[in-house]
Design an enzyme around this catalytic site. Structure first.
Site, PDB file in Angstrom:
ATOM      1  N   LYS A 149      45.093 -63.345  61.750  1.00 14.06           N
ATOM      2  CA  LYS A 149      44.854 -62.944  60.360  1.00 14.06           C
ATOM      3  C   LYS A 149      45.209 -64.020  59.328  1.00 14.06           C
ATOM      4  O   LYS A 149      45.467 -63.724  58.173  1.00 14.06           O
ATOM      5  CB  LYS A 149      45.621 -61.636  60.027  1.00 14.06           C
ATOM      6  CG  LYS A 149      45.240 -60.512  60.916  1.00 14.06           C
ATOM      7  CD  LYS A 149      43.782 -60.159  60.732  1.00 14.06           C
ATOM      8  CE  LYS A 149      43.141 -59.820  62.044  1.00 14.06           C
ATOM      9  NZ  LYS A 149      41.693 -59.802  61.982  1.00 14.06           N
ATOM     10  N   THR A 192      41.353 -67.353  60.832  1.00 12.40           N
ATOM     11  CA  THR A 192      40.660 -67.761  62.055  1.00 12.40           C
ATOM     12  C   THR A 192      39.137 -67.735  61.887  1.00 12.40           C
ATOM     13  O   THR A 192      38.445 -68.697  62.235  1.00 12.40           O
ATOM     14  CB  THR A 192      41.017 -66.782  63.200  1.00 12.40           C
ATOM     15  OG1 THR A 192      42.365 -66.378  63.052  1.00 12.40           O
ATOM     16  CG2 THR A 192      40.781 -67.394  64.550  1.00 12.40           C
ATOM     17  N   THR A 193      38.632 -66.616  61.375  1.00  7.79           N
ATOM     18  CA  THR A 193      37.184 -66.433  61.264  1.00  7.79           C
ATOM     19  C   THR A 193      36.591 -67.530  60.371  1.00  7.79           C
ATOM     20  O   THR A 193      35.552 -68.122  60.694  1.00  7.79           O
ATOM     21  CB  THR A 193      36.885 -65.046  60.636  1.00  7.79           C
ATOM     22  OG1 THR A 193      37.690 -64.074  61.297  1.00  7.79           O
ATOM     23  CG2 THR A 193      35.426 -64.692  60.743  1.00  7.79           C
ATOM     24  N   HIS A 244      45.139 -68.122  69.716  1.00 10.07           N
ATOM     25  CA  HIS A 244      46.238 -67.646  68.873  1.00 10.07           C
ATOM     26  C   HIS A 244      47.574 -68.072  69.490  1.00 10.07           C
ATOM     27  O   HIS A 244      48.626 -67.654  69.045  1.00 10.07           O
ATOM     28  CB  HIS A 244      46.206 -66.124  68.764  1.00 10.07           C
ATOM     29  CG  HIS A 244      45.191 -65.600  67.789  1.00 10.07           C
ATOM     30  ND1 HIS A 244      44.910 -66.212  66.595  1.00 10.07           N
ATOM     31  CD2 HIS A 244      44.417 -64.480  67.819  1.00 10.07           C
ATOM     32  CE1 HIS A 244      43.999 -65.510  65.936  1.00 10.07           C
ATOM     33  NE2 HIS A 244      43.664 -64.472  66.663  1.00 10.07           N
ATOM     34  N   ARG A 257      48.954 -69.275  56.842  1.00 10.34           N
ATOM     35  CA  ARG A 257      48.768 -68.462  55.641  1.00 10.34           C
ATOM     36  C   ARG A 257      50.117 -67.912  55.215  1.00 10.34           C
ATOM     37  O   ARG A 257      51.024 -67.748  56.048  1.00 10.34           O
ATOM     38  CB  ARG A 257      47.801 -67.316  55.994  1.00 10.34           C
ATOM     39  CG  ARG A 257      47.328 -66.516  54.822  1.00 10.34           C
ATOM     40  CD  ARG A 257      46.372 -65.401  55.260  1.00 10.34           C
ATOM     41  NE  ARG A 257      45.743 -64.794  54.107  1.00 10.34           N
ATOM     42  CZ  ARG A 257      44.958 -63.724  54.153  1.00 10.34           C
ATOM     43  NH1 ARG A 257      44.695 -63.168  55.311  1.00 10.34           N
ATOM     44  NH2 ARG A 257      44.425 -63.226  53.065  1.00 10.34           N
ATOM     45  N   ARG A 309      37.944 -58.352  55.045  1.00  9.29           N
ATOM     46  CA  ARG A 309      38.497 -57.233  54.269  1.00  9.29           C
ATOM     47  C   ARG A 309      38.385 -57.602  52.798  1.00  9.29           C
ATOM     48  O   ARG A 309      37.399 -57.342  52.152  1.00  9.29           O
ATOM     49  CB  ARG A 309      39.946 -56.953  54.710  1.00  9.29           C
ATOM     50  CG  ARG A 309      40.523 -55.645  54.193  1.00  9.29           C
ATOM     51  CD  ARG A 309      41.951 -55.473  54.669  1.00  9.29           C
ATOM     52  NE  ARG A 309      42.812 -56.537  54.193  1.00  9.29           N
ATOM     53  CZ  ARG A 309      43.507 -56.472  53.057  1.00  9.29           C
ATOM     54  NH1 ARG A 309      43.484 -55.398  52.314  1.00  9.29           N
ATOM     55  NH2 ARG A 309      44.257 -57.497  52.679  1.00  9.29           N
ATOM     56  N   GLY A 356      39.737 -60.989  51.646  1.00 11.98           N
ATOM     57  CA  GLY A 356      39.640 -62.442  51.563  1.00 11.98           C
ATOM     58  C   GLY A 356      40.251 -62.991  50.287  1.00 11.98           C
ATOM     59  O   GLY A 356      39.645 -63.819  49.614  1.00 11.98           O
TER      60      GLY A 356
HETATM   61  P1  PAP Z   1      41.606 -63.032  63.410  1.00 11.40           P
HETATM   62  O1  PAP Z   1      42.879 -63.781  63.590  1.00 11.40           O
HETATM   63  O2  PAP Z   1      41.669 -61.642  63.960  1.00 11.40           O
HETATM   64  O3  PAP Z   1      40.409 -63.759  63.873  1.00 11.40           O
HETATM   65  P2  PAP Z   1      41.342 -63.898  60.703  1.00 11.40           P
HETATM   66  O4  PAP Z   1      39.952 -64.303  60.501  1.00 11.40           O
HETATM   67  O5  PAP Z   1      42.368 -64.923  60.935  1.00 11.40           O
HETATM   68  O6  PAP Z   1      41.418 -62.798  61.848  1.00 11.40           O
HETATM   69  O7  PAP Z   1      41.839 -63.080  59.462  1.00 11.40           O
HETATM   70  C1  PAP Z   1      41.064 -62.204  58.702  1.00 11.40           C
HETATM   71  C2  PAP Z   1      41.450 -62.462  57.284  1.00 11.40           C
HETATM   72  O8  PAP Z   1      40.693 -63.579  56.812  1.00 11.40           O
HETATM   73  C3  PAP Z   1      41.078 -61.305  56.403  1.00 11.40           C
HETATM   74  O9  PAP Z   1      41.999 -61.344  55.312  1.00 11.40           O
HETATM   75  P3  PAP Z   1      42.354 -60.075  54.428  1.00 11.40           P
HETATM   76  O10 PAP Z   1      42.695 -58.970  55.371  1.00 11.40           O
HETATM   77  O11 PAP Z   1      43.539 -60.498  53.626  1.00 11.40           O
HETATM   78  O12 PAP Z   1      41.178 -59.816  53.604  1.00 11.40           O
HETATM   79  C4  PAP Z   1      39.672 -61.686  55.993  1.00 11.40           C
HETATM   80  O13 PAP Z   1      39.213 -61.005  54.847  1.00 11.40           O
HETATM   81  C5  PAP Z   1      39.834 -63.157  55.763  1.00 11.40           C
HETATM   82  N1  PAP Z   1      38.566 -63.888  55.872  1.00 11.40           N
HETATM   83  C6  PAP Z   1      37.581 -63.710  56.779  1.00 11.40           C
HETATM   84  N2  PAP Z   1      36.592 -64.575  56.570  1.00 11.40           N
HETATM   85  C7  PAP Z   1      36.943 -65.316  55.509  1.00 11.40           C
HETATM   86  C8  PAP Z   1      36.307 -66.388  54.807  1.00 11.40           C
HETATM   87  N3  PAP Z   1      35.112 -66.806  55.169  1.00 11.40           N
HETATM   88  N4  PAP Z   1      36.957 -66.928  53.772  1.00 11.40           N
HETATM   89  C9  PAP Z   1      38.165 -66.472  53.401  1.00 11.40           C
HETATM   90  N5  PAP Z   1      38.813 -65.482  54.017  1.00 11.40           N
HETATM   91  C10 PAP Z   1      38.216 -64.899  55.060  1.00 11.40           C
END
Ligand code: PAP
Length: 570
Positions: free
Chosen positions: A75, A78-79, A140, A164, A299, A301
């Protein structure tokens, strides 16, 4: 094909046996988030599936120096990181607006969910081995869990780590796990219970702080092998970090690509707004690996959403753990670009020196100050002839010059080039937090924040957060003319924190005072010497520490300001 997948390689079978025996002996704990517990394995709380993957990596994985491990605590971005790396590496293969795979596939489907999972598939390493180089290996896992063959030495892989703010990471994790729990029809986890586990470190892949520190330390030791990125920095200035990422991957953007706006195209394609609104990432689509909806990775972001969830007590607890964990390791350390120049006693600008010489001079300051600043000493761009004054003092060539001035210091040459040289250096070696300059270096440093504010210079690097100006002077002031590029540099008072070090016997003292007055709330150290870098007495040290504290506070407030901006957008 299917039959082949049933067959488990002999080596794998041995590893599985070892795993079974070991699991019996490991401490158990965790929040049972998804119905399986966590095991304390080599300092981290992992589900058995991650331990299994980690053991297979140790026992069977053959790293390639071209491998790129994309790593994160869950979180933390990663994405986003997966999308950015995929887009950077494949930028010549697809059209950004039409057939780009990121428009129709979730980033996790393009890079794989996790390398520690992939290695388990098919009962052997065959899947990982057939991936073409450079392999993107998401994970991870903590840095210390990787075998030496991957983490050090000439065959080591490259790691890109995204970290983060723990408060946002925790909130995001809590939301995500509750989504999974809903899917699995497991009762929701209360924020308080999740917080208790997270803050104790007994959480999925935790402790968070040890995870971050492992990569942070590795990035300090091997900056060419481990790139440490922060989600918040990237949100603030994505294009700066896309360039940095591309450089690290040995795929820097060419001038043509810059002119075509490829960096911006990548930033836009991978932005939260864009990805989260694509059909593939909505409408109950499931990622290939199963388990989750593609939408669960998006979610809000935002930076600072924790403010909507955490109680003041929770904030206090997390802030304290973070401060205590990171303090000793200087994770909050300020990176400062230092611009050296020693006066030759001339009345015109252009005195030569070198980074090495200024480094020696600055080391007259006590370690208690220097340990807070990560100083990078730049050589100026123009090689200079000999410098008898410095040579007499025992300093050896080579010497370098910044810009030059005419006799009455009303006109300057090579100023624009110096600024371009600096920006280039900062893109490649930064991000830098602030500048420290002496004499001509201080004149240059002082002019940069105003030019950056007006979009005239340093447009491709993060905002400069502070300046330390030793024996400086102001362009357009009592003595100096105004280079065209810097014509608006002091048009309004400069608000960034500034520290001015001024010698009582320095002939340019009035100019240094004039420069100081161009800044809002300047800090000042007066010393009894002349045009030099002074030792710092007790009183000066007090000012210096107060200034460093002020900078750290500004950085924190800046983050809070971003949060407020984000909130006002809602
Ligand atoms: P993972 O470790 O399960 O793969 P990961 O992608 O690290 O998840 O975390 C998701 C968070 O990154 C979410 O944050 P939030 O819950 O605070 O909203 C998600 O919204 C955010 N996120 C996903 N894609 C992006 C992006 N392209 N730019 C910025 N933030 C992003």
């Amino acid at each position: 094909m299917e039959e082949r997948q049933e067959i488990i390689d002999e080596g794998y079978q041995k590893t599985y046996k070892k795993l079974e025996e070991m699991l019996e002996t490991l401490p158990k704990g965790g929040d049972q988030t998804l119905g399986h517990g966590l095991f304390l394995y080599k300092g981290f709380w992992l589900p058995d599936i991650h331990i299994k993957g980690n053991m297979l990596i140790h026992d069977h994985f053959k790293p390639r120096p071209t491998d790129i491990v994309l790593s994160s605590f869950p979180k933390c971005g990663t994405t986003w990181l997966k999308a950015l790396c995929f887009a950077i590496i494949n930028r010549n293969s697809y059209n950004f607006d039409k057939n780009h795979p990121l428009l129709t596939s979730n980033p996790h489907d393009l890079t794989g969910l996790g390398f520690e999972r992939l290695i388990q598939e098919g009962g052997s390493t065959s899947l990982v081995e057939t991936l073409p180089s450079p392999r993107l290996l998401p994970t991870h896992l903590a840095f210390s869990l990787f075998p030496d063959s991957m983490a050090s030495g000439s065959g080591a892989c490259r790691f890109v780590y995204i970290c983060r703010n723990p408060k946002d990471a925790f909130v995001s994790l809590w939301h995500f796990f509750n989504k999974l729990r809903r899917l699995k029809q497991v009762p929701q986890l209360s924020l308080e219970d999740a917080f208790d586990s997270f803050s104790k470190g007994v959480s999925f892949l935790g402790p968070f702080w040890d995870h971050v520190l492992g990569y942070w330390k590795a990035s300090l030791e091997s900056p060419n092998k481990v790139l440490f990125l922060k989600y918040e920095d990237m949100m603030r200035e994505p294009s700066v970090y896309v360039r940095k990422l591309a450089e690290f991957l040995d795929l820097p953007f060419s001038e043509d690509e810059e002119n075509e706006g490829i960096v911006e195209k990548i930033v836009n394609l991978c932005s939260f707004e864009n990805l989260s609104n694509l059909d593939v990432n909505k409408n109950n689509n499931i990622i290939k690996a199963g388990l989750v909806n593609t939408s669960s990775f998006f979610r809000k972001g935002q930076v600072g959403d924790w403010i909507n969830h955490l109680s003041p007590e929770m904030v206090k607890v997390l802030d304290q753990i973070t401060q205590e964990s990171f303090q000793a390791s200087s994770l909050e350390l300020l990176l400062v670009a230092v611009f050296p120049t020693l006066s030759q006693g001339h009345d015109r600008l252009g005195g030569s020196s070198s980074g090495k010489i200024l480094n020696t001079q600055i080391h007259r300051w006590p370690e208690t100050v220097l340990e807070k600043l990560d100083l990078v000493f730049l050589d100026a761009p123009i090689p200079a002839e000999e410098n008898p004054v410095l040579q007499e003092q025992g300093f050896d060539p080579p010497f370098y010059n910044w810009f030059q001035s005419n006799e009455d210091m009303s006109e300057f040459t090579y100023f624009e080039e110096c600024v371009a040289y600096l920006e280039d250096y900062m893109i490649k070696n930064g991000p830098f937090d602030g500048f420290l300059g002496f004499s001509e270096g201080a004149i240059l440093s002082a002019s940069l924040p105003g030019m950056q504010r007006d979009g005239l210079a340093l447009t491709k690097v993060p905002k400069i957060k502070f300046v330390i100006l030793i024996a400086g002077a102001k362009f357009g002031g009592i003595k100096l003319g105004l280079p065209k590029l810097a014509s608006t540099a002091f048009s309004v008072p400069l608000e960034l924190p500034s520290l001015h070090i001024i010698g009582d016997l320095d002939r340019i003292k009035p100019q240094s005072i004039e420069l100081m007055e161009a800044f809002v709330d300047p800090f000042v150290i007066y010393h009894p010497e002349g045009h030099t870098i002074p030792k710092l007495d007790e009183k000066s040290l007090e000012v210096m520490f107060a200034f460093i504290e002020r900078i750290q506070e500004t950085i924190r407030t800046d983050e809070a300001r971003i949060i407020l901006n984000e909130k006002s957008k809602l």
